[in-house]
Design an enzyme around this catalytic site. Structure first.
Site, PDB file in Angstrom:
ATOM      1  N   GLU A 117       5.935  11.747  21.372  1.00 20.79           N
ATOM      2  CA  GLU A 117       6.806  12.092  20.237  1.00 20.79           C
ATOM      3  C   GLU A 117       6.299  13.343  19.512  1.00 20.79           C
ATOM      4  O   GLU A 117       5.110  13.464  19.211  1.00 20.79           O
ATOM      5  CB  GLU A 117       6.818  10.914  19.246  1.00 20.79           C
ATOM      6  N   GLY A 163      -1.876   5.377  13.465  1.00 20.78           N
ATOM      7  CA  GLY A 163      -2.011   4.537  12.278  1.00 20.78           C
ATOM      8  C   GLY A 163      -1.684   3.081  12.599  1.00 20.78           C
ATOM      9  O   GLY A 163      -2.443   2.172  12.278  1.00 20.78           O
ATOM     10  N   GLY A 164      -0.541   2.855  13.258  1.00 17.59           N
ATOM     11  CA  GLY A 164      -0.117   1.495  13.597  1.00 17.59           C
ATOM     12  C   GLY A 164      -1.125   0.813  14.506  1.00 17.59           C
ATOM     13  O   GLY A 164      -1.464  -0.361  14.319  1.00 17.59           O
ATOM     14  N   LYS A 216       0.905  -1.160   0.000  1.00 18.97           N
ATOM     15  CA  LYS A 216       0.000   0.000   0.000  1.00 18.97           C
ATOM     16  C   LYS A 216       0.940   1.204   0.000  1.00 18.97           C
ATOM     17  O   LYS A 216       1.536   1.549   1.026  1.00 18.97           O
ATOM     18  CB  LYS A 216      -0.885  -0.049   1.246  1.00 18.97           C
ATOM     19  N   GLU A 263       6.067  -0.214  13.359  1.00 18.09           N
ATOM     20  CA  GLU A 263       7.061   0.596  14.063  1.00 18.09           C
ATOM     21  C   GLU A 263       6.445   1.979  14.159  1.00 18.09           C
ATOM     22  O   GLU A 263       6.133   2.593  13.146  1.00 18.09           O
ATOM     23  CB  GLU A 263       8.342   0.578  13.229  1.00 18.09           C
ATOM     24  N   CYS A 275      12.607   8.082  12.914  1.00 23.13           N
ATOM     25  CA  CYS A 275      12.062   7.456  14.123  1.00 23.13           C
ATOM     26  C   CYS A 275      13.115   7.381  15.215  1.00 23.13           C
ATOM     27  O   CYS A 275      12.793   7.192  16.381  1.00 23.13           O
ATOM     28  CB  CYS A 275      11.529   6.083  13.790  1.00 23.13           C
ATOM     29  N   GLY A 324       5.117   4.280  10.723  1.00 25.21           N
ATOM     30  CA  GLY A 324       4.387   5.548  10.659  1.00 25.21           C
ATOM     31  C   GLY A 324       3.947   5.995  12.032  1.00 25.21           C
ATOM     32  O   GLY A 324       4.665   5.781  13.023  1.00 25.21           O
ATOM     33  N   SER A 325       2.750   6.579  12.090  1.00 27.29           N
ATOM     34  CA  SER A 325       2.287   7.175  13.348  1.00 27.29           C
ATOM     35  C   SER A 325       1.798   6.106  14.319  1.00 27.29           C
ATOM     36  O   SER A 325       1.405   5.002  13.908  1.00 27.29           O
ATOM     37  CB  SER A 325       1.153   8.153  13.058  1.00 27.29           C
TER      38      SER A 325
HETATM   39  P1  NAP Z   1       0.711   7.782   9.053  1.00 30.16           P
HETATM   40  O1  NAP Z   1      -0.290   8.851   9.141  1.00 30.16           O
HETATM   41  O2  NAP Z   1       0.721   6.796  10.164  1.00 30.16           O
HETATM   42  O3  NAP Z   1       0.453   7.004   7.664  1.00 30.16           O
HETATM   43  C1  NAP Z   1       1.207   5.874   7.277  1.00 30.16           C
HETATM   44  C2  NAP Z   1       0.323   4.945   6.465  1.00 30.16           C
HETATM   45  O4  NAP Z   1      -0.700   4.397   7.293  1.00 30.16           O
HETATM   46  C3  NAP Z   1      -0.409   5.649   5.315  1.00 30.16           C
HETATM   47  O5  NAP Z   1      -0.505   4.732   4.254  1.00 30.16           O
HETATM   48  C4  NAP Z   1      -1.766   5.931   5.894  1.00 30.16           C
HETATM   49  O6  NAP Z   1      -2.773   6.008   4.919  1.00 30.16           O
HETATM   50  C5  NAP Z   1      -1.994   4.737   6.796  1.00 30.16           C
HETATM   51  N1  NAP Z   1      -2.850   5.073   7.937  1.00 30.16           N
HETATM   52  C6  NAP Z   1      -2.671   6.098   8.815  1.00 30.16           C
HETATM   53  N2  NAP Z   1      -3.655   6.087   9.743  1.00 30.16           N
HETATM   54  C7  NAP Z   1      -4.456   5.053   9.426  1.00 30.16           C
HETATM   55  C8  NAP Z   1      -5.650   4.524   9.999  1.00 30.16           C
HETATM   56  N3  NAP Z   1      -6.205   5.073  11.079  1.00 30.16           N
HETATM   57  N4  NAP Z   1      -6.216   3.468   9.417  1.00 30.16           N
HETATM   58  C9  NAP Z   1      -5.663   2.898   8.321  1.00 30.16           C
HETATM   59  N5  NAP Z   1      -4.541   3.341   7.725  1.00 30.16           N
HETATM   60  C10 NAP Z   1      -3.950   4.406   8.270  1.00 30.16           C
HETATM   61  O7  NAP Z   1       2.168   8.320   8.921  1.00 30.16           O
HETATM   62  P2  NAP Z   1       2.757   9.496   8.007  1.00 30.16           P
HETATM   63  O8  NAP Z   1       1.803   9.922   6.950  1.00 30.16           O
HETATM   64  O9  NAP Z   1       4.041   9.004   7.586  1.00 30.16           O
HETATM   65  O10 NAP Z   1       3.033  10.706   8.990  1.00 30.16           O
HETATM   66  C11 NAP Z   1       2.100  11.206   9.920  1.00 30.16           C
HETATM   67  C12 NAP Z   1       2.711  11.217  11.306  1.00 30.16           C
HETATM   68  O11 NAP Z   1       3.223   9.922  11.623  1.00 30.16           O
HETATM   69  C13 NAP Z   1       3.917  12.120  11.486  1.00 30.16           C
HETATM   70  O12 NAP Z   1       3.603  13.424  11.739  1.00 30.16           O
HETATM   71  C14 NAP Z   1       4.601  11.463  12.636  1.00 30.16           C
HETATM   72  O13 NAP Z   1       4.062  11.897  13.846  1.00 30.16           O
HETATM   73  C15 NAP Z   1       4.347  10.022  12.469  1.00 30.16           C
HETATM   74  N6  NAP Z   1       5.463   9.256  11.875  1.00 30.16           N
HETATM   75  C16 NAP Z   1       6.261   8.546  12.683  1.00 30.16           C
HETATM   76  C17 NAP Z   1       7.292   7.806  12.162  1.00 30.16           C
HETATM   77  C18 NAP Z   1       8.173   6.996  13.041  1.00 30.16           C
HETATM   78  O14 NAP Z   1       9.057   6.366  12.514  1.00 30.16           O
HETATM   79  N7  NAP Z   1       7.985   6.978  14.330  1.00 30.16           N
HETATM   80  C19 NAP Z   1       7.540   7.782  10.796  1.00 30.16           C
HETATM   81  C20 NAP Z   1       6.706   8.522   9.970  1.00 30.16           C
HETATM   82  C21 NAP Z   1       5.672   9.229  10.543  1.00 30.16           C
HETATM   83  P3  NAP Z   1      -3.127   7.398   4.145  1.00 30.16           P
HETATM   84  O15 NAP Z   1      -2.284   7.358   2.930  1.00 30.16           O
HETATM   85  O16 NAP Z   1      -4.571   7.322   3.889  1.00 30.16           O
HETATM   86  O17 NAP Z   1      -2.759   8.507   5.078  1.00 30.16           O
END
Ligand code: NAP
Length: 505
Positions: free
Chosen positions: A369, A221-222, A160, A241, A278, A217-218
């Site tokens: 974070e 999300g995870g 995805k 992660e 991260c 990711g977030s």
């Molecule tokens: P994200 O919002 O978690 O998105 C990553 C993936 O997961 C995307 O494909 C997203 O789909 C999907 N997703 C997110 N929320 C979901 C949910 N509730 N249900 C199903 N799928 C979901 O991460 P991001 O876009 O990379 O960045 C957003 C925030 O994540 C950042 O501001 C940061 O706080 C955090 N982040 C943390 C790390 C880390 O390594 N700790 C790395 C990157 C980001 P969509 O395409 O529809 O959004």
């Protein structure tokens, strides 16, 4: 070239998404029945070919990813090298073969009761769904660590792609398709979907043919993916992660002797990639002293000189600004230093703040974070309060010890505490920068990851996509090559409790 997955026109978006997911997972399941039987040496060639195909379109990849992510060419080139290196590393691992952990206990009919012949190895779980990460458009996306480790294991993969670098993701998928064709892999070994995580993403996770999920990711999300996987009739593992603030302990002797170097090094680490790693050092800890004050004022000077830069995407930039404002709105925080220039459109302004440990301990929100170039220095009254603060941390990817040999000798009890909450414990280095090798651990207890028993970086990452199977009393001709008496692959095995590459009998 693989056939594109299509659905009939004239149906609602939700139905179209579901139909697309159904077709994709059926393809992944059928391809798995073929791919899992392909010898490791051929899968290894496939992985190496993915790297070669990416290298052929490197210039285009860098140009497109640069536009989509705002990351500089040098970083993107380095990341492509890492991605190719990861694919080659997994190719070497499976070509050598011992990773499947073959264990053989031969029969003993004379024992009472008679002892059967039992032989164990790891086999792939089945189709894996990988969510591309926004902050690594190559190394943790379409052909990134999750994908190549799953392919190495013998699992098929559905990616995805992340919408923040959709075009980059399509280009990399094109390279994978070329590699599939060139090496004769089943056409649907890897498939690629774009779309919303909440619809397409969740539908992939809950599909009955999905056997495991990889995500970076977030936290929200995870957690959403994990909960969806646990609600299934047959729950599956989600290797996510998610969130880590990577505590760094600054010990007194090194603060006395090395403050200027420490300030330069840490200003660099906090702002590397505009803090979008991260492993970003989100919290620094020290016992109050003139040396700590001196370090903080040197750090302020270093941070002031750093230029704000564009973040990966609008959502991340807004999340950083909001997270920073929320953080600074808490009582008891003091800004230590910030970038001299104000942030422009989609830019992040690097900032370091400090807080007394007594305040930090009372407010759990201060250990959340803030994804970006921010770090909070927690100032402890004494070593005892430092220990209490460390005991309070949730799971982390890393924790770091900055100290001279004298510091280390005087603080082994503190270092012992650090080992209890993190996946990687670092001495006199920065947490940013993760080696990809056999000894790396890029994981940690919740909420750093959903399962701290695994790593998402390094060769052990393959273990997320396999399960053990034991063959009891099988005839030699029925056994997989890895477990046959003659050991035709020449791999290391545990035979009757001894490590050996010898044949049996
Ligand atoms: P994200 O919002 O978690 O998105 C990553 C993936 O997961 C995307 O494909 C997203 O789909 C999907 N997703 C997110 N929320 C979901 C949910 N509730 N249900 C199903 N799928 C979901 O991460 P991001 O876009 O990379 O960045 C957003 C925030 O994540 C950042 O501001 C940061 O706080 C955090 N982040 C943390 C790390 C880390 O390594 N700790 C790395 C990157 C980001 P969509 O395409 O529809 O959004």
């Amino acid at each position: 070239m693989s056939e594109p997955t299509t659905v009939a026109a004239g149906v609602s978006t939700a139905d179209k998404d579901q139909a697309l997911v159904n077709k994709t997972m059926e393809n992944a399941h059928s391809a798995f029945q073929l791919y899992r039987r392909i010898p490791a040496k051929d899968r290894a060639l496939f992985l190496e070919t993915i790297g070669k195909e990416m290298d052929k379109i490197r210039e285009e990849l860098v140009a497109v990813a640069g536009k989509e992510t705002h990351l500089p060419a040098a970083r993107l080139n380095g990341e492509i090298n890492r991605t190719i290196g990861q694919a080659n590393l997994f190719a070497a691992l499976i070509r050598e073969g011992s990773w499947i952990e073959a264990a053989i206990d031969t029969e003993d009919p004379g024992r009472t009761p008679p002892k059967p012949d039992t032989r164990k190895m790891l086999i792939p779980v089945g189709p894996v769904v990988v969510f591309g990460a926004s902050n690594f458009p190559f190394a943790f996306s379409t052909a990134g660590g999750d994908t190549v480790s799953a392919l190495a294991a013998g699992s098929t993969v559905v990616v995805k792609g992340h919408s923040a670098h959709a075009q980059t993701s399509e280009l990399v998928f094109g390279a994978i398709q070329k590699a599939i064709e060139a090496t004769g892999m089943p056409p649907m070994t890897v498939q690629h979907l774009l779309g919303s995580g909440r619809t397409v993403g969740i539908a992939l996770v809950v599909h009955p043919y999905t056997t495991a999920v990889g995500f970076t990711g977030s936290f929200s999300g995870g957690k959403a993916l994990l909960e969806a996987a646990q609600r299934r009739e047959q729950p599956i593992p989600v290797h996510a992660e998610m969130s880590s603030i990577n505590p760094v302990v600054l010990f007194p002797d090194t603060l006395e002797k090395n403050a200027a170097a420490l300030a330069k090094t840490y200003a660099g680490s906090i702002t590397l990639g505009m803090g979008q790693f991260c492993t970003n050092p989100g919290v620094l800890l020290g016992v109050k002293s003139p040396a700590l004050n001196n370090f903080l004022s040197l750090l302020a000077t270093e941070i002031a000189a750093i230029e704000p830069a564009k973040m990966l995407h609008k959502g991340i930039c807004e999340a950083y600004t909001e997270g920073l404002n929320t953080m600074l709105g808490h009582q008891g925080l003091t800004v230590v230093g910030e970038a001299a220039r104000t942030a422009g459109d989609m830019e992040a302004r690097p900032l370091v703040a400090s807080v007394p440990a007594s305040v930090f301990l009372k407010n759990p929100q201060l250990s959340e974070e803030v994804f970006g170039p921010f770090s909070l220095c927690v100032v402890c009254d004494d070593k005892q309060q430092l220990a209490s603060t460390l005991k309070n941390f949730k799971g982390q990817l890393t924790t770091t010890i900055m100290g001279t040999p004298e510091d280390v000798r005087a603080n082994m009890d503190i270092i012992e505490l650090q080992q209890q909450f993190a996946g990687r414990v670092i001495l006199n280095n920065v947490p940013t920068g993760v080696e990809v090798n056999a000894s790396m651990v890029h994981g940690g207890p919740w909420p750093a990851t959903t399962d701290g028993r695994f790593t998402s970086v390094g060769t052990s990452a393959i273990q997320r996509w396999v399960r053990p199977v034991c063959f009891q009393n099988f005839m030699d001709e029925m056994l997989p090559a890895e477990l046959k008496n003659a050991n035709p692959l020449g791999i290391w095995r545990v035979v009757n409790n001894n490590f050996t590459r010898d044949k049996i009998g």
